[in-house]
Scaffold this active site. Structure first.
Site, PDB file in Angstrom:
ATOM      1  N   ASN A   9      34.959 -74.200 -40.883  1.00 54.07           N
ATOM      2  CA  ASN A   9      34.994 -74.105 -42.337  1.00 54.07           C
ATOM      3  C   ASN A   9      36.439 -74.004 -42.817  1.00 54.07           C
ATOM      4  OD1 ASN A   9      34.605 -73.669 -45.018  1.00 54.07           O
ATOM      5  ND2 ASN A   9      33.582 -71.693 -44.811  1.00 54.07           N
ATOM      6  N   LYS A  62      33.289 -78.756 -42.083  1.00 54.39           N
ATOM      7  CA  LYS A  62      32.674 -78.623 -43.413  1.00 54.39           C
ATOM      8  C   LYS A  62      33.739 -78.843 -44.482  1.00 54.39           C
ATOM      9  CE  LYS A  62      29.539 -75.836 -46.167  1.00 54.39           C
ATOM     10  NZ  LYS A  62      28.583 -74.742 -46.141  1.00 54.39           N
ATOM     11  N   ASN A  83      30.030 -68.210 -56.685  1.00 56.01           N
ATOM     12  CA  ASN A  83      30.329 -67.079 -55.805  1.00 56.01           C
ATOM     13  C   ASN A  83      31.800 -67.075 -55.425  1.00 56.01           C
ATOM     14  OD1 ASN A  83      30.892 -67.296 -52.658  1.00 56.01           O
ATOM     15  ND2 ASN A  83      29.731 -69.130 -53.228  1.00 56.01           N
ATOM     16  N   ARG A  84      32.312 -65.863 -55.321  1.00 58.22           N
ATOM     17  CA  ARG A  84      33.660 -65.688 -54.746  1.00 58.22           C
ATOM     18  C   ARG A  84      33.600 -64.535 -53.746  1.00 58.22           C
ATOM     19  NH1 ARG A  84      34.680 -64.419 -60.294  1.00 58.22           N
ATOM     20  NH2 ARG A  84      34.661 -62.170 -60.695  1.00 58.22           N
ATOM     21  N   MET A  85      32.647 -64.691 -52.810  1.00 58.47           N
ATOM     22  CA  MET A  85      32.407 -63.617 -51.838  1.00 58.47           C
ATOM     23  C   MET A  85      33.653 -63.355 -50.990  1.00 58.47           C
ATOM     24  SD  MET A  85      29.296 -63.054 -52.646  1.00 58.47           S
ATOM     25  CE  MET A  85      28.680 -61.892 -51.451  1.00 58.47           C
ATOM     26  N   SER A 126      36.138 -73.333 -47.977  1.00 54.78           N
ATOM     27  CA  SER A 126      35.739 -72.315 -48.952  1.00 54.78           C
ATOM     28  C   SER A 126      36.860 -72.136 -49.967  1.00 54.78           C
ATOM     29  CB  SER A 126      35.469 -70.985 -48.259  1.00 54.78           C
ATOM     30  OG  SER A 126      35.450 -69.961 -49.227  1.00 54.78           O
ATOM     31  N   LYS A 151      25.170 -64.466 -43.171  1.00 60.16           N
ATOM     32  CA  LYS A 151      26.515 -64.530 -42.607  1.00 60.16           C
ATOM     33  C   LYS A 151      26.605 -63.809 -41.266  1.00 60.16           C
ATOM     34  CE  LYS A 151      28.903 -64.626 -47.091  1.00 60.16           C
ATOM     35  NZ  LYS A 151      29.985 -65.616 -47.168  1.00 60.16           N
ATOM     36  N   PHE A 153      34.370 -64.540 -47.686  1.00 56.51           N
ATOM     37  CA  PHE A 153      34.097 -64.321 -46.251  1.00 56.51           C
ATOM     38  C   PHE A 153      33.860 -62.845 -45.931  1.00 56.51           C
ATOM     39  CE2 PHE A 153      36.635 -68.275 -44.541  1.00 56.51           C
ATOM     40  CZ  PHE A 153      35.684 -69.100 -45.114  1.00 56.51           C
ATOM     41  N   THR A 167      29.960 -67.748 -42.771  1.00 56.47           N
ATOM     42  CA  THR A 167      31.193 -67.878 -42.010  1.00 56.47           C
ATOM     43  C   THR A 167      31.596 -66.548 -41.387  1.00 56.47           C
ATOM     44  OG1 THR A 167      31.990 -69.670 -43.403  1.00 56.47           O
ATOM     45  CG2 THR A 167      33.664 -68.483 -42.157  1.00 56.47           C
ATOM     46  N   ASN A 196      30.791 -78.147 -49.219  1.00 55.54           N
ATOM     47  CA  ASN A 196      30.851 -76.748 -49.622  1.00 55.54           C
ATOM     48  C   ASN A 196      30.711 -76.664 -51.146  1.00 55.54           C
ATOM     49  OD1 ASN A 196      31.447 -73.916 -49.539  1.00 55.54           O
ATOM     50  ND2 ASN A 196      32.633 -74.281 -47.677  1.00 55.54           N
ATOM     51  N   ASN A 248      37.337 -69.521 -51.664  1.00 58.95           N
ATOM     52  CA  ASN A 248      37.500 -68.094 -51.951  1.00 58.95           C
ATOM     53  C   ASN A 248      38.419 -67.341 -51.001  1.00 58.95           C
ATOM     54  OD1 ASN A 248      35.684 -68.286 -54.154  1.00 58.95           O
ATOM     55  ND2 ASN A 248      34.007 -68.377 -52.674  1.00 58.95           N
ATOM     56  N   THR A 249      39.018 -68.055 -50.053  1.00 56.67           N
ATOM     57  CA  THR A 249      40.039 -67.455 -49.191  1.00 56.67           C
ATOM     58  C   THR A 249      41.338 -68.168 -49.530  1.00 56.67           C
ATOM     59  OG1 THR A 249      38.491 -66.883 -47.428  1.00 56.67           O
ATOM     60  CG2 THR A 249      40.783 -67.153 -46.775  1.00 56.67           C
TER      61      THR A 249
HETATM   62  C1  LIG Z   1      26.748 -66.865 -52.165  1.00 52.43           C
HETATM   63  C2  LIG Z   1      27.182 -68.020 -51.322  1.00 52.43           C
HETATM   64  C3  LIG Z   1      27.929 -67.773 -50.179  1.00 52.43           C
HETATM   65  C4  LIG Z   1      28.344 -68.842 -49.388  1.00 52.43           C
HETATM   66  N1  LIG Z   1      29.058 -68.569 -48.251  1.00 52.43           N
HETATM   67  C5  LIG Z   1      29.440 -69.599 -47.456  1.00 52.43           C
HETATM   68  C6  LIG Z   1      30.138 -69.340 -46.254  1.00 52.43           C
HETATM   69  O1  LIG Z   1      30.399 -68.202 -45.875  1.00 52.43           O
HETATM   70  N2  LIG Z   1      30.525 -70.416 -45.504  1.00 52.43           N
HETATM   71  C7  LIG Z   1      30.235 -71.709 -45.863  1.00 52.43           C
HETATM   72  O2  LIG Z   1      30.587 -72.647 -45.146  1.00 52.43           O
HETATM   73  N3  LIG Z   1      29.551 -71.971 -47.002  1.00 52.43           N
HETATM   74  C8  LIG Z   1      29.151 -70.947 -47.795  1.00 52.43           C
HETATM   75  N4  LIG Z   1      28.452 -71.220 -48.939  1.00 52.43           N
HETATM   76  C9  LIG Z   1      28.223 -72.627 -49.327  1.00 52.43           C
HETATM   77  C10 LIG Z   1      26.843 -73.134 -48.909  1.00 52.43           C
HETATM   78  O3  LIG Z   1      26.701 -73.106 -47.511  1.00 52.43           O
HETATM   79  C11 LIG Z   1      26.623 -74.578 -49.434  1.00 52.43           C
HETATM   80  O4  LIG Z   1      27.559 -75.433 -48.808  1.00 52.43           O
HETATM   81  C12 LIG Z   1      26.798 -74.683 -50.927  1.00 52.43           C
HETATM   82  O5  LIG Z   1      26.276 -73.556 -51.586  1.00 52.43           O
HETATM   83  C13 LIG Z   1      26.113 -75.931 -51.500  1.00 52.43           C
HETATM   84  O6  LIG Z   1      24.730 -75.915 -51.267  1.00 52.43           O
HETATM   85  P1  LIG Z   1      23.651 -75.456 -52.373  1.00 52.43           P
HETATM   86  O7  LIG Z   1      23.949 -76.214 -53.638  1.00 52.43           O
HETATM   87  O8  LIG Z   1      22.319 -75.756 -51.778  1.00 52.43           O
HETATM   88  O9  LIG Z   1      23.857 -73.991 -52.580  1.00 52.43           O
HETATM   89  C14 LIG Z   1      28.017 -70.177 -49.753  1.00 52.43           C
HETATM   90  C15 LIG Z   1      27.244 -70.405 -50.896  1.00 52.43           C
HETATM   91  C16 LIG Z   1      26.825 -69.356 -51.672  1.00 52.43           C
HETATM   92  C17 LIG Z   1      26.001 -69.635 -52.908  1.00 52.43           C
END
Ligand SMILES: Cc1cc2nc3c(=O)[nH]c(=O)nc-3n(C[C@H](O)[C@H](O)[C@H](O)COP(=O)(O)O)c2cc1C
Length: 349
Positions: A175, A221, A115-117, A178, A70, A119, A90, A250, A180-181
């Site tokens: 983006n 996205k 995940n529910r990070m 997400s 990130k 941002f 992001t 996403n 989670n926001t």
């Molecule tokens: C822990 C975690 C954090 C993520 N953070 C972001 C993010 O900050 N911004 C974003 O556009 N996608 C984020 N993603 C989504 C990934 O970029 C991706 O779109 C999604 O995980 C699907 O791909 P995958 O099945 O290969 O993981 C995150 C995914 C994970 C697992």
């Protein structure tokens, strides 16, 4: 060796702790001079893998998805694992903590992550300082808004990030997907989305003309949870605003056909990994079928094998990205995909 020995040890500990520890180990390995060895082991350089998309030259079509690095702390070292491009973010204008921990969960039986990070990031300006040292890694800048910024003021947050990153990234990702926001996904609705994308396009052409450079490609996205009407709206908006492409997708808020313990399935947040594969490919196919003019597509979601990547490329994605598959399959996944692409020669430039 990764799956039989290293992964079981890593998976014994908390997922976010291991993410940070792995960053430290990779960073240290590079400091100790192992970077070139890692690159030699994992990187395939072959002209047949090269691809030009939106005027950018990718060394291969496999990227690291947003959310892994990130804050742009390790893009160089991560690119040594063979990626053709790295998407950072992001990023938001101000640094923010994200949601309270624990906020990252492995659903091992499903080869998935929730995940529910929220941002969590150190803010766009910190990332810019690190990106100034970039030499030749192709970087995507994924931008968002701070949690406390109300949606009616969101455009300003995106513009702050856009301006700050303009000189340091090769393409942008807006983006709005997400989960989670709170309220963020409402920016995918027709009117707010049109307004946001128009403002960013305007800024893009303004900065490009001031700097006397080309405009940066901008991608949107999107979430995999949009219905067909919403997807059609988005396709039309991409076409009418002249955006360069879509990243599909996403993480999902759906919890279909999972086998992991119910308490894990019920964790709030976005689900990624294997269970997302089919839906994200379906979204790509839908876009390809419904678009009336060509724009680029980056496919992401559930790529854990070379076949998964090829499925998305054959569905119409120009490039693909991985995140969860990198954790479950290990660092050799990128090389395996690239070798398969060479064998199948599905890569055409
Ligand atoms: C822990 C975690 C954090 C993520 N953070 C972001 C993010 O900050 N911004 C974003 O556009 N996608 C984020 N993603 C989504 C990934 O970029 C991706 O779109 C999604 O995980 C699907 O791909 P995958 O099945 O290969 O993981 C995150 C995914 C994970 C697992």
């Amino acid at each position: 060796m990764y799956k039989s020995l290293i992964r079981p040890i890593l998976f014994f500990f908390d997922a976010e702790f291991i993410h940070h520890l792995s960053f430290k180990i990779i960073h240290l390995s590079s400091k100790l001079g192992f970077g070139s060895l890692i690159k030699k082991i994992y990187t395939i350089e072959d002209q047949r893998l090269e691809k030009e998309v939106c005027g950018l030259k990718f060394k291969n079509p496999i990227g690291l998805a947003a959310g892994f690095d990130k804050d742009a702390k390790l893009y160089k070292e991560l690119s040594d694992f063979g990626f053709g491009f790295i998407e950072i973010g992001t990023l938001t204008p101000k640094s923010q903590e994200g949601n309270p921990k624990q906020r990252l969960f492995r659903l091992k039986q499903d080869q998935a992550i929730i995940n529910r990070m929220g941002f969590n990031n150190e803010g766009v300006f910190e990332a810019v300082e690190r990106l100034k040292k970039n030499e030749n890694v192709l970087i995507g800048g994924n931008i968002g808004k701070n949690k406390l910024t109300p949606n009616k003021l969101a455009t300003k947050d995106y513009l702050i990030c856009f301006d700050a990153l303009f000189d340091y990234v090769d393409y942008f990702v807006v983006n709005v997907s997400s989960p989670n926001t709170p309220g963020l996904r409402e920016l995918q609705d027709r009117e707010p989305l049109k307004q946001l994308l128009r403002e960013l396009k305007k800024e893009n052409s303004k900065l490009a003309s001031i700097r006397a450079v080309d405009e940066k490609p901008i991608f949107l996205k999107i979430a995999p949870d949009l219905n067909e009407t919403q997807l059609l709206d988005i396709i039309r908006i991409i076409e009418s605003t002249g955006l360069d492409g879509i990243i599909a997708t996403n993480t999902t808020i759906a919890r279909n056909d999972l086998t992991s313990d119910l308490y894990l399935q019920e964790e709030k947040g976005g689900l990624s990994g294997k269970p997302l594969r089919e839906r994200s490919t379906e979204v790509i196919r839908f876009i390809v079928k419904e678009r009336s003019k060509s724009f680029a597509i980056i496919g992401v979601g559930g790529i854990h094998t070379p076949e998964d990547a090829i499925e998305k490329l054959e569905a119409g994605a120009d490039l693909v990205q991985i995140w969860t598959g990198f954790i479950y399959e290990g660092p050799s996944l990128v090389k395996k995909i690239n070798l398969s692409l060479l064998e199948k020669t599905v890569v055409t430039s």
